[in-house]
Design an enzyme around this catalytic site. Sequence first.
Site, short mmCIF file in Angstrom:
data_model
loop_
_atom_site.label_atom_id
_atom_site.label_comp_id
_atom_site.label_asym_id
_atom_site.label_seq_id
_atom_site.Cartn_x
_atom_site.Cartn_y
_atom_site.Cartn_z
N ALA A 49 -10.79 -3.00 11.55
CA ALA A 49 -11.13 -1.99 12.17
C ALA A 49 -10.38 -1.92 13.49
O ALA A 49 -10.70 -1.02 14.57
CB ALA A 49 -12.52 -1.60 12.31
N HIS B 133 -4.61 -7.85 -0.25
CA HIS B 133 -5.95 -7.13 -0.34
C HIS B 133 -6.47 -7.63 -1.53
O HIS B 133 -7.58 -8.03 -1.68
CB HIS B 133 -5.87 -5.72 -0.24
CG HIS B 133 -5.20 -5.20 0.98
ND1 HIS B 133 -4.19 -4.67 1.01
CD2 HIS B 133 -5.74 -5.37 2.38
CE1 HIS B 133 -3.85 -4.14 2.24
NE2 HIS B 133 -4.61 -4.70 3.12
N THR C 99 -11.81 -0.41 3.49
CA THR C 99 -10.46 -0.39 3.77
C THR C 99 -10.05 0.97 3.79
O THR C 99 -10.79 2.07 3.61
CB THR C 99 -9.56 -0.72 2.47
OG1 THR C 99 -8.26 -0.41 2.57
CG2 THR C 99 -10.13 -0.10 1.11
N ARG C 100 -9.08 1.32 4.81
CA ARG C 100 -8.46 2.34 5.17
C ARG C 100 -7.07 2.33 4.93
O ARG C 100 -6.25 3.21 5.29
CB ARG C 100 -8.87 3.00 6.54
CG ARG C 100 -8.25 2.02 7.60
CD ARG C 100 -8.68 2.26 8.90
NE ARG C 100 -8.43 1.30 9.92
CZ ARG C 100 -7.40 0.90 10.68
NH1 ARG C 100 -6.33 2.02 10.55
NH2 ARG C 100 -7.39 -0.05 11.17
N HIS D 40 -2.24 -3.83 -1.31
CA HIS D 40 -1.19 -4.62 -1.59
C HIS D 40 -1.87 -5.75 -2.25
O HIS D 40 -3.04 -5.94 -2.34
CB HIS D 40 -0.40 -4.79 -0.35
CG HIS D 40 0.23 -3.76 0.32
ND1 HIS D 40 1.25 -2.86 -0.66
CD2 HIS D 40 0.13 -2.95 1.41
CE1 HIS D 40 1.64 -1.84 0.17
NE2 HIS D 40 1.01 -1.86 1.28
N GLY E 108 -11.78 -9.17 7.44
CA GLY E 108 -10.34 -9.74 7.46
C GLY E 108 -10.12 -10.01 9.00
O GLY E 108 -10.79 -9.85 9.89
N ARG E 109 -8.79 -10.33 9.21
CA ARG E 109 -8.13 -10.12 10.65
C ARG E 109 -8.27 -8.88 11.28
O ARG E 109 -7.79 -7.88 10.37
CB ARG E 109 -6.86 -10.99 10.76
CG ARG E 109 -6.71 -12.25 10.01
CD ARG E 109 -5.91 -13.16 10.63
NE ARG E 109 -4.62 -12.83 10.78
CZ ARG E 109 -3.62 -13.49 11.40
NH1 ARG E 109 -3.69 -14.49 11.41
NH2 ARG E 109 -2.35 -12.65 11.40
N ASP E 110 -8.53 -8.73 12.58
CA ASP E 110 -8.37 -7.48 13.17
C ASP E 110 -8.90 -6.04 12.20
O ASP E 110 -8.46 -5.01 12.19
CB ASP E 110 -6.78 -6.98 13.34
CG ASP E 110 -6.73 -6.11 14.62
OD1 ASP E 110 -7.57 -5.98 15.43
OD2 ASP E 110 -5.51 -5.54 14.71
#
Length: 394
Positions: free
Chosen positions: A299, A210, A202-203, A207, A295-297
């Site tokens: 990076a 996640h 994660t970057r 929330h 997850g979706r999208d």
Amino acid sequence: MLAGPMNTPEPIPPHGRTLVDLILPEREAERAAEEAEHLPKLTVGKRELSDLEMLAVGALSPLTGFMGEKDYRSVIEDMHLSNGLTWTIPVTLSVDQDEAKRIGGASRVTLVVGGHAIALLEVDSIYRRDGEAEAQSVFGTTDRAHPGVKALRAAGEFLVAGTVRVIKLPGHTTFQEFRLIPAQTRAAFAERGCRTVVGFQTRNPVHRAHEYLQKCALEVVDGLLLHPLVGETKEDDVPADVRMRCYQILLDGYYPPDRVMMSVFPAAMRYAGPKEAIWHAIARKNYGCTHFIVGRDHAGVGNYYGTYDAQRIFQEFDQGELGITPLFFEHSFFCRRCDQMASPKTCPHPDEDRVVLSGTKVREMLRAGRKPPKEFSRPEVAEILIEAMAERTR
Ligand SMILES: [Zn+2]
């Protein structure tokens, strides 16, 4: 040969089966430091230092240095190293023409950060970068507005290839207790008896969405490695120290300590979407993860990649080729009708029942000092983000 006891977890082998360690033992490091004084010097930038740190500790196993032209070509044309192993993003050391000339015939150079010799590089070759082909392959675009393309274009046009021997990595002043290297995370999983571990990259601040994904994954594996990226990111991404404070809240209050670990991932962000998802997965395998959340999208940045591109790319590899199992997730949200966290896979209700906020909307609220609904962000986490926003504005 005797088999071990039934309950001894068999760790996942590193990529290429050898966990690389490029850090010289003390004596050799001393000798290398003396030699380093007399060699041509090459200053390493922030991004390349991140790569160097990852190389040094084996996070990029089986790589033992910066890529030569054969591997570079093979990676951008075919997503494999020249030995056939999966690899999607070149790991290179760039120099400009003057520097290339200056180190010209040297067989060994000193890599320098902040005036300190950190490593010796056995120069194998110097070759010209194919910026167009690299950008198109890695980022799927040559648009200079893309942050990855922009960084690539700003870097030198020649690449120095060779094996690295590390004298001493620059010390870190942040996240000291979370700087576990692959050998350490592997040992920690073994100690906890975790056979299966899922890695979460994660970057972003954390929330409820996640947290939900992480906990869904944790329902089916033994352990969770929270692995926030702390290398260079875009200006407008939430700073790493703020993200870490948010995670600390969850670790302290909402996660089982014997099954969840946090460590930092020293990589710099490329924003290469699908190619980076594979690269992230390979690195996590080296840290000992058996599973990886995509997850979706993943990076992604702007509209450069399709929503599911980073999940689909995993199908392009033969089964077992990657060794780590990706776990694909949808966006999740709190649904008022379901009265729980859910995703489009599990909730039949329309949008108006779902607590969904855009990133822009959330930033707006936090900037105004307003907490998003507790179904979206835990209030303690929201407080940290509000405070960080206020600090930034000041
Ligand atoms: Zn629902």
